[in-house]
Design a protein around this motif. Structure first.
Motif, PDB file in Angstrom:
ATOM      1  N   THR A  95       1.949   6.407  -6.973  1.00 24.88           N
ATOM      2  CA  THR A  95       0.901   7.338  -7.410  1.00 24.88           C
ATOM      3  C   THR A  95       1.418   8.773  -7.414  1.00 24.88           C
ATOM      4  O   THR A  95       1.129   9.546  -8.328  1.00 24.88           O
ATOM      5  CB  THR A  95      -0.336   7.208  -6.498  1.00 24.88           C
ATOM      6  OG1 THR A  95      -0.816   5.871  -6.583  1.00 24.88           O
ATOM      7  CG2 THR A  95      -1.430   8.164  -6.910  1.00 24.88           C
ATOM      8  N   THR A 110      -1.641  -3.065  -7.448  1.00 27.67           N
ATOM      9  CA  THR A 110      -3.078  -3.227  -7.206  1.00 27.67           C
ATOM     10  C   THR A 110      -3.464  -4.703  -7.219  1.00 27.67           C
ATOM     11  O   THR A 110      -4.159  -5.189  -6.319  1.00 27.67           O
ATOM     12  CB  THR A 110      -3.891  -2.459  -8.259  1.00 27.67           C
ATOM     13  OG1 THR A 110      -3.567  -1.068  -8.174  1.00 27.67           O
ATOM     14  CG2 THR A 110      -5.390  -2.638  -8.045  1.00 27.67           C
ATOM     15  N   THR A 111      -3.001  -5.411  -8.224  1.00 29.26           N
ATOM     16  CA  THR A 111      -3.319  -6.839  -8.329  1.00 29.26           C
ATOM     17  C   THR A 111      -2.769  -7.612  -7.140  1.00 29.26           C
ATOM     18  O   THR A 111      -3.461  -8.456  -6.553  1.00 29.26           O
ATOM     19  CB  THR A 111      -2.737  -7.406  -9.640  1.00 29.26           C
ATOM     20  OG1 THR A 111      -3.326  -6.691 -10.733  1.00 29.26           O
ATOM     21  CG2 THR A 111      -3.017  -8.890  -9.784  1.00 29.26           C
ATOM     22  N   LEU A 123       1.953   0.306 -10.934  1.00 26.09           N
ATOM     23  CA  LEU A 123       0.717   0.524 -10.175  1.00 26.09           C
ATOM     24  C   LEU A 123      -0.276  -0.611 -10.407  1.00 26.09           C
ATOM     25  O   LEU A 123      -0.946  -1.061  -9.463  1.00 26.09           O
ATOM     26  CB  LEU A 123       0.091   1.871 -10.549  1.00 26.09           C
ATOM     27  CG  LEU A 123       0.782   3.098  -9.953  1.00 26.09           C
ATOM     28  CD1 LEU A 123       0.291   4.377 -10.625  1.00 26.09           C
ATOM     29  CD2 LEU A 123       0.555   3.162  -8.450  1.00 26.09           C
ATOM     30  N   LYS A 124      -0.366  -1.086 -11.635  1.00 23.49           N
ATOM     31  CA  LYS A 124      -1.288  -2.195 -11.921  1.00 23.49           C
ATOM     32  C   LYS A 124      -0.866  -3.461 -11.177  1.00 23.49           C
ATOM     33  O   LYS A 124      -1.701  -4.169 -10.616  1.00 23.49           O
ATOM     34  CB  LYS A 124      -1.349  -2.452 -13.432  1.00 23.49           C
ATOM     35  CG  LYS A 124      -2.139  -1.403 -14.170  1.00 23.49           C
ATOM     36  CD  LYS A 124      -2.188  -1.677 -15.660  1.00 23.49           C
ATOM     37  CE  LYS A 124      -2.979  -0.575 -16.348  1.00 23.49           C
ATOM     38  NZ  LYS A 124      -2.931  -0.698 -17.808  1.00 23.49           N
ATOM     39  N   TRP A 125       0.441  -3.755 -11.175  1.00 18.93           N
ATOM     40  CA  TRP A 125       0.898  -4.945 -10.455  1.00 18.93           C
ATOM     41  C   TRP A 125       0.649  -4.781  -8.959  1.00 18.93           C
ATOM     42  O   TRP A 125       0.182  -5.724  -8.302  1.00 18.93           O
ATOM     43  CB  TRP A 125       2.390  -5.217 -10.695  1.00 18.93           C
ATOM     44  CG  TRP A 125       2.817  -6.440  -9.939  1.00 18.93           C
ATOM     45  CD1 TRP A 125       2.650  -7.742 -10.320  1.00 18.93           C
ATOM     46  CD2 TRP A 125       3.401  -6.470  -8.634  1.00 18.93           C
ATOM     47  NE1 TRP A 125       3.108  -8.581  -9.331  1.00 18.93           N
ATOM     48  CE2 TRP A 125       3.588  -7.832  -8.288  1.00 18.93           C
ATOM     49  CE3 TRP A 125       3.809  -5.485  -7.739  1.00 18.93           C
ATOM     50  CZ2 TRP A 125       4.151  -8.221  -7.079  1.00 18.93           C
ATOM     51  CZ3 TRP A 125       4.365  -5.889  -6.533  1.00 18.93           C
ATOM     52  CH2 TRP A 125       4.523  -7.245  -6.212  1.00 18.93           C
ATOM     53  N   GLU A 151       2.897   3.265 -14.537  1.00 19.19           N
ATOM     54  CA  GLU A 151       1.527   2.760 -14.633  1.00 19.19           C
ATOM     55  C   GLU A 151       1.498   1.231 -14.524  1.00 19.19           C
ATOM     56  O   GLU A 151       0.637   0.668 -13.844  1.00 19.19           O
ATOM     57  CB  GLU A 151       0.911   3.213 -15.952  1.00 19.19           C
ATOM     58  CG  GLU A 151      -0.556   2.856 -16.085  1.00 19.19           C
ATOM     59  CD  GLU A 151      -1.151   3.363 -17.396  1.00 19.19           C
ATOM     60  OE1 GLU A 151      -0.772   4.442 -17.853  1.00 19.19           O
ATOM     61  OE2 GLU A 151      -1.977   2.637 -17.961  1.00 19.19           O
ATOM     62  N   MET A 172      -2.024  -6.466  -4.123  1.00 17.95           N
ATOM     63  CA  MET A 172      -2.750  -6.111  -2.900  1.00 17.95           C
ATOM     64  C   MET A 172      -4.103  -6.817  -2.859  1.00 17.95           C
ATOM     65  O   MET A 172      -4.530  -7.287  -1.798  1.00 17.95           O
ATOM     66  CB  MET A 172      -2.934  -4.592  -2.791  1.00 17.95           C
ATOM     67  CG  MET A 172      -1.662  -3.869  -2.385  1.00 17.95           C
ATOM     68  SD  MET A 172      -1.911  -2.116  -2.010  1.00 17.95           S
ATOM     69  CE  MET A 172      -2.372  -1.458  -3.600  1.00 17.95           C
ATOM     70  N   LYS A 173      -4.776  -6.922  -3.998  1.00 13.77           N
ATOM     71  CA  LYS A 173      -6.062  -7.629  -4.050  1.00 13.77           C
ATOM     72  C   LYS A 173      -5.880  -9.095  -3.673  1.00 13.77           C
ATOM     73  O   LYS A 173      -6.716  -9.677  -2.988  1.00 13.77           O
ATOM     74  CB  LYS A 173      -6.677  -7.524  -5.448  1.00 13.77           C
ATOM     75  CG  LYS A 173      -7.281  -6.171  -5.752  1.00 13.77           C
ATOM     76  CD  LYS A 173      -7.863  -6.168  -7.158  1.00 13.77           C
ATOM     77  CE  LYS A 173      -8.541  -4.865  -7.490  1.00 13.77           C
ATOM     78  NZ  LYS A 173      -9.059  -4.864  -8.878  1.00 13.77           N
ATOM     79  N   TYR A 193       2.348   1.709  -3.340  1.00 14.51           N
ATOM     80  CA  TYR A 193       1.311   2.218  -4.246  1.00 14.51           C
ATOM     81  C   TYR A 193       1.178   3.734  -4.114  1.00 14.51           C
ATOM     82  O   TYR A 193       1.098   4.453  -5.115  1.00 14.51           O
ATOM     83  CB  TYR A 193      -0.027   1.526  -3.952  1.00 14.51           C
ATOM     84  CG  TYR A 193      -1.136   1.959  -4.871  1.00 14.51           C
ATOM     85  CD1 TYR A 193      -1.328   1.325  -6.094  1.00 14.51           C
ATOM     86  CD2 TYR A 193      -1.988   3.002  -4.529  1.00 14.51           C
ATOM     87  CE1 TYR A 193      -2.342   1.730  -6.952  1.00 14.51           C
ATOM     88  CE2 TYR A 193      -2.997   3.413  -5.379  1.00 14.51           C
ATOM     89  CZ  TYR A 193      -3.170   2.778  -6.592  1.00 14.51           C
ATOM     90  OH  TYR A 193      -4.168   3.184  -7.441  1.00 14.51           O
ATOM     91  N   HIS A 221       0.842  -1.206   0.000  1.00 13.42           N
ATOM     92  CA  HIS A 221       0.000   0.000   0.000  1.00 13.42           C
ATOM     93  C   HIS A 221       0.881   1.262   0.000  1.00 13.42           C
ATOM     94  O   HIS A 221       0.640   2.209  -0.748  1.00 13.42           O
ATOM     95  CB  HIS A 221      -0.917  -0.032   1.225  1.00 13.42           C
ATOM     96  CG  HIS A 221      -1.987   1.011   1.219  1.00 13.42           C
ATOM     97  ND1 HIS A 221      -3.102   0.914   1.981  1.00 13.42           N
ATOM     98  CD2 HIS A 221      -2.117   2.188   0.559  1.00 13.42           C
ATOM     99  CE1 HIS A 221      -3.867   1.973   1.792  1.00 13.42           C
ATOM    100  NE2 HIS A 221      -3.281   2.761   0.936  1.00 13.42           N
TER     101      HIS A 221
END
Length: 152
Positions: A97, A137-138, A133-135, A130, A140-141, A93, A90
């Motif tokens: 950002t 996010t994935t 950030l996508k990795w 970018e 963290m999910k 991230y 987090h």
């Protein structure tokens, strides 16, 4: 001209994010994907900073001490456990950002100044951020259910 302010934010942001990625890679060696990709992302941040050097020499950096006021601190050390990994991701991230929006601002200035070299460099670097950030996010999910619903 205030472009130097944002060039300074990018320079500092790339260094801070690279250092933080390395700390997370080292602190979470038991997660092979995290360790491997964080080291790769740290190298990408170093490359982004190096690609910006010619523009920093041209436009300057850090006038008026403004970036110091806007500086985002990196991770002091990696946390432990599942929740620690989630919180470290987090934090990464949030740092990425901050870098992403700075790329956007400098890209807009490059277009306004019709500086195609700076625009191309920013476009390339922004795409890298970018993807990071996508990795993040994935990842963290994937980590959130275990980290938030199961006790350590």
């Amino acid at each position: 001209m205030h472009l130097a302010t944002y060039l300074g934010l990018l320079e500092t942001g790339c260094s801070t994010l690279a250092t933080s990625y390395r700390q997370v890679a080292d602190g979470h060696r038991d997660e092979p994907d995290v360790a491997t990709l964080c080291l790769r992302f740290a190298a990408e941040c170093d490359q982004q900073k190096a690609r910006m050097s010619p523009f920093v020499r041209t436009y300057g950096t850090h006038p008026d001490g403004e970036p110091e006021r806007l500086h985002a601190d990196g991770l002091a050390e990696a946390r432990t456990g599942g929740l620690g990994l989630l919180r470290d991701l987090h934090d990464l991230y949030l740092l990425a950002t901050n870098l992403d929006i700075s790329w956007t601002m400098v890209g807009q200035a490059a277009k306004g100044d019709r500086n195609t070299d700076l625009d191309a460099t920013v476009t390339r670097s922004a795409a890298t951020t970018e993807a990071q950030l996508k990795w993040l996010t994935t990842r963290m999910k994937a980590a959130a259910p275990q980290a938030l619903l199961v006790a350590d």
